[in-house]
Design an enzyme around this catalytic site. Structure first.
Site, mmCIF file in Angstrom:
data_model
loop_
_atom_site.group_PDB
_atom_site.id
_atom_site.type_symbol
_atom_site.label_atom_id
_atom_site.label_comp_id
_atom_site.label_asym_id
_atom_site.label_seq_id
_atom_site.Cartn_x
_atom_site.Cartn_y
_atom_site.Cartn_z
ATOM 1 C CB ALA A 53 34.205 41.909 31.833
ATOM 2 C CG ASP A 54 39.044 45.434 30.998
ATOM 3 O OD1 ASP A 54 38.677 44.773 30.005
ATOM 4 O OD2 ASP A 54 40.231 45.526 31.360
ATOM 5 C CB SER A 55 35.494 48.545 27.830
ATOM 6 O OG SER A 55 36.771 49.119 27.971
ATOM 7 C CG ASP A 63 38.276 41.617 30.358
ATOM 8 O OD1 ASP A 63 39.264 41.023 29.894
ATOM 9 O OD2 ASP A 63 38.253 42.136 31.487
#
Lengths: 77, 245
Positions: free
Chosen positions: A35-37, A39
């Site tokens: 995940a990215d931030s 997400d």
């Protein structure tokens, strides 16, 4: 596995497009599940809707792993 | 040319000349429009002119609670907010040395802080939809500065930096964030200028005339369209060549 955990897992699997068996208790959304931030923000939004709860920003920051999410939501709902 | 059928657009400052032109242009392309502004009468007149697919959403952007409530009201009225045009703006001109804290703060509140809050308020829906368009109406003076407008220029430059930062964050979700920077446009705001001031300004504009609200609306329409999906974080200057940036 509890009902909450099942529902959380379903959201995580759908949102991050990961295999179900990768979503373990200590799996970190960012480090293990890709995940990215943004997400993580979206996941929290999805949890709020699924469980009809409010997750304040300072609490959201503490939800780093699948286990964190299940615990927070179980306590809150 | 651009088709916005099925899209819902919230336009602030729709009681003013540029805002009304933007609303007309998005509406003509098929969008449903939420017309926001402080003066209800011109909003209702515009809604009556547009007929279907137009909602009046009065809001005083200097009232922080009203600003927080607006995105929700717009989503309830239209079903969603797919396009947000932050067009509302005020001026409180004064020489820098004479500018009061109140003059500074009120311009920052309405022009910059309200824009921030409205962007934030519509993002959740756009993120879920994986589609969104935010167009912030800046100004040429945000790039060039203007004597007597330290507050206004700061707010308008601030909108550009804010738009770029947000554009970075949400680009991967199909949301674009851009700014349009009008030069001198024929509106109530520029009507207040004296003839001497106007002719002095015109000497600075290669096109030799002021712009029209419709020329700003056309830029907003483009940036709101599906065709502009690959344009984000940019500022489209519409100023007759007055500042070539």
């Amino acid at each position: 596995m509890s009902d909450v955990a099942d529902r959380v897992k379903k959201i995580v699997v759908e949102h991050l497009g990961v295999e179900e068996d990768k979503v373990t208790e200590n799996a970190s959304f960012i480090d293990d599940l890709g995940a990215d931030s943004l997400d993580t923000v979206e996941l929290v939004m999805a949890f709020e809707e699924e469980f009809g709860i409010e997750i304040p920003d300072d609490a959201a920051e503490t939800i780093q792993t699948f286990g964190d999410a299940v615990k927070f939501i179980s306590d809150a709902s | 040319m651009f088709d916005l059928t099925g899209k819902n657009a919230l336009v602030t400052g729709a009681s003013g000349g540029i805002g009304a032109a933007i609303a007309r242009s998005l509406h003509a392309a098929g969008a449903t429009v939420g017309l926001s502004g402080t003066r209800v009468e011109p909003l209702e007149a515009l809604a009556a002119e547009l007929g279907e697919r137009a909602h009046v959403l009065p809001c005083n952007l200097s009232d922080a609670e009203a600003v927080d409530a607006l995105p929700k009201q717009a989503a309830e009225a239209m079903g969603s907010v797919d396009i947000l045009v932050n067009n509302a703006g005020i001026t409180r001109d004064n020489l820098f040395m004479r500018m009061s804290d109140e003059e500074w703060q009120s311009v920052l509140d309405v022009n910059l802080t309200a824009t921030f809050k409205l962007c934030k308020g519509v993002l959740r829906g756009m993120m879920k939809a994986r589609w969104g368009r935010i167009v912030n109406i800046s100004s040429v003076v945000g790039a060039t500065g203007n004597p007597g407008q330290g507050n206004y220029a700061a707010a308008k430059a601030g909108m550009v930096g804010m738009s770029k930062s947000l554009a970075y964050e949400v680009a991967s979700r199909g949301i674009t964030v851009n700014a349009v920077a009008p030069g001198f446009i024929e509106t109530a705001m520029t009507d207040k200028l004296t003839d001497d001031q106007k002719s002095a300004i015109l000497t600075q504009i290669p096109s030799g005339r002021m712009g029209t609200p419709e020329e700003i609306a056309a830029a907003v329409l483009y940036l709101s369209a599906p065709e502009a999906a690959y344009v984000t974080g940019t500022t489209l200057h519409v100023n007759g060549g007055m500042a070539m940036l």
